[in-house]
Design an enzyme around this catalytic site. Structure first.
Site, PDB file in Angstrom:
ATOM      1  N   TYR A  71      10.425  15.952 -41.151  1.00 36.61           N
ATOM      2  CA  TYR A  71       9.301  15.358 -40.417  1.00 36.61           C
ATOM      3  C   TYR A  71       8.003  15.973 -40.926  1.00 36.61           C
ATOM      4  CZ  TYR A  71       6.451  13.992 -36.313  1.00 36.61           C
ATOM      5  OH  TYR A  71       5.481  13.485 -35.480  1.00 36.61           O
ATOM      6  N   LYS A  84      10.412  11.433 -42.237  1.00 34.89           N
ATOM      7  CA  LYS A  84       9.501  10.749 -41.319  1.00 34.89           C
ATOM      8  C   LYS A  84       8.102  11.118 -41.775  1.00 34.89           C
ATOM      9  CE  LYS A  84       7.881  10.561 -36.531  1.00 34.89           C
ATOM     10  NZ  LYS A  84       7.965  11.134 -35.161  1.00 34.89           N
TER      11      LYS A  84
END
Length: 295
Positions: free
Chosen positions: A135, A163
């Site tokens: 992320y 992400k």
């Protein structure tokens, strides 16, 4: 094989007035997504407020969601930490609980170098056997995962996706170019179509908490070649997306859900409720889209 394609909801965590987790409401929220088009459930991501949860509560929320979903959709557990051994501990526990994948925010505050970032994820990779999503959200962490670094992380057998919430489409395109084996998910609801256009396969979404079908549809339209439909829906949703980030996430989305009758409570301090001015802006965006709200 991808963890999911489409829309993964960054699930909020509902709290009671005394700030304990409202598991009854959490169950209803999970059921809501099982009944709608949400393609995966991300539990205890940023939107779920894990930074204000002790480990036992954090893991209990993950366990509850996994058990409620019961294999019907992928459940991805947010278990990131800026302490590598803590990240490893949470990862192993989440895998034991039955998570389908892990979402790991990069180290924050102590930040580290790109070399340290690689070593951090090596430790996590070696401790588990389920997919890891990196992320990247520099606005929160102060650390950016550079494309060349992601190329190195992609060599780790369990690192399967990123992400991407840097907001930098050129960087996302470079990651897609350097790491064709890595799945890319948009971390920004206002950039779903742009990231899909350079090779993304979905979004991990705040918006999906309130509009799961529409969020899924943007991705489905695009991946099915209906680019104009995807573009039109992305733009149609932009006023709501802007309103959902008028204050720090998840303050506005929780307020929106309360307006819609989900009764999810307030965020935990240091997050607060919305200012009245911003609340009215959010309410107008919902009403203008056609969403019924409580007065």
């Amino acid at each position: 094989m991808s963890l999911f394609k489409g829309s993964g909801v960054a699930l909020i965590t509902p709290f009671k007035d005394e700030e304990s987790v409202d598991f009854e409401t959490l169950g209803r929220l999970v059921d809501f997504h099982l009944e709608h088009k949400t393609d995966a459930i991300i539990v205890c991501g940023t939107t779920g407020e894990p930074s204000t949860m002790p480990d036992d509560e954090h893991l209990e929320v993950i366990r509850f969601v996994i058990d409620r979903v019961a294999g019907r959709k992928p459940v991805i557990a947010g278990v990131g930490s800026n302490h590598t051994k803590h990240a490893v501990y949470l990862s192993k526990k989440a895998q034991e609980l039955g998570a389908d994948g892990l979402l790991h925010v990069t180290p924050y505050y102590n930040k580290t170098t790109q070399k340290g970032l690689i070593e951090h994820f090596k430790e996590i990779n070696d401790a588990v056997s389920i997919p890891i999503i990196v992320y990247n959200v520099p606005s929160r962490t102060g650390l950016n995962v550079l494309p060349e670094t992601m190329k190195e992380l992609a060599k780790l057998p369990n690192v399967k996706a990123i992400k991407e919430a840097s907001g930098n489409i050129t960087q996302v395109a470079e990651i897609a170019m350097l790491c064709p084996e890595i799945d890319i998910y948009s971390g920004n609801d206002d950039q779903i179509v742009p990231i899909l256009s350079v090779g993304g396969i979905g979004v991990i979404s705040v918006l999906a908490n309130i509009l799961p079908d529409e969020t899924h549809d943007i991705v489905e339209y695009f991946l099915n070649g209906e680019i104009e439909k995807a573009r039109e829906l992305q733009l149609k949703l932009l006023p709501i997306i802007k309103a959902l980030f008028i204050e720090v996430n998840p303050i506005p989305v929780k307020e929106a859900m309360n307006m819609m009758g989900f009764n999810v409570g307030k965020p935990r301090l240091p997050l607060t409720t919305m200012t009245e001015k911003n609340r009215e802006i959010l309410k107008k965006a919902l009403v203008d889209y056609g969403i019924s709200v409580k007065e």
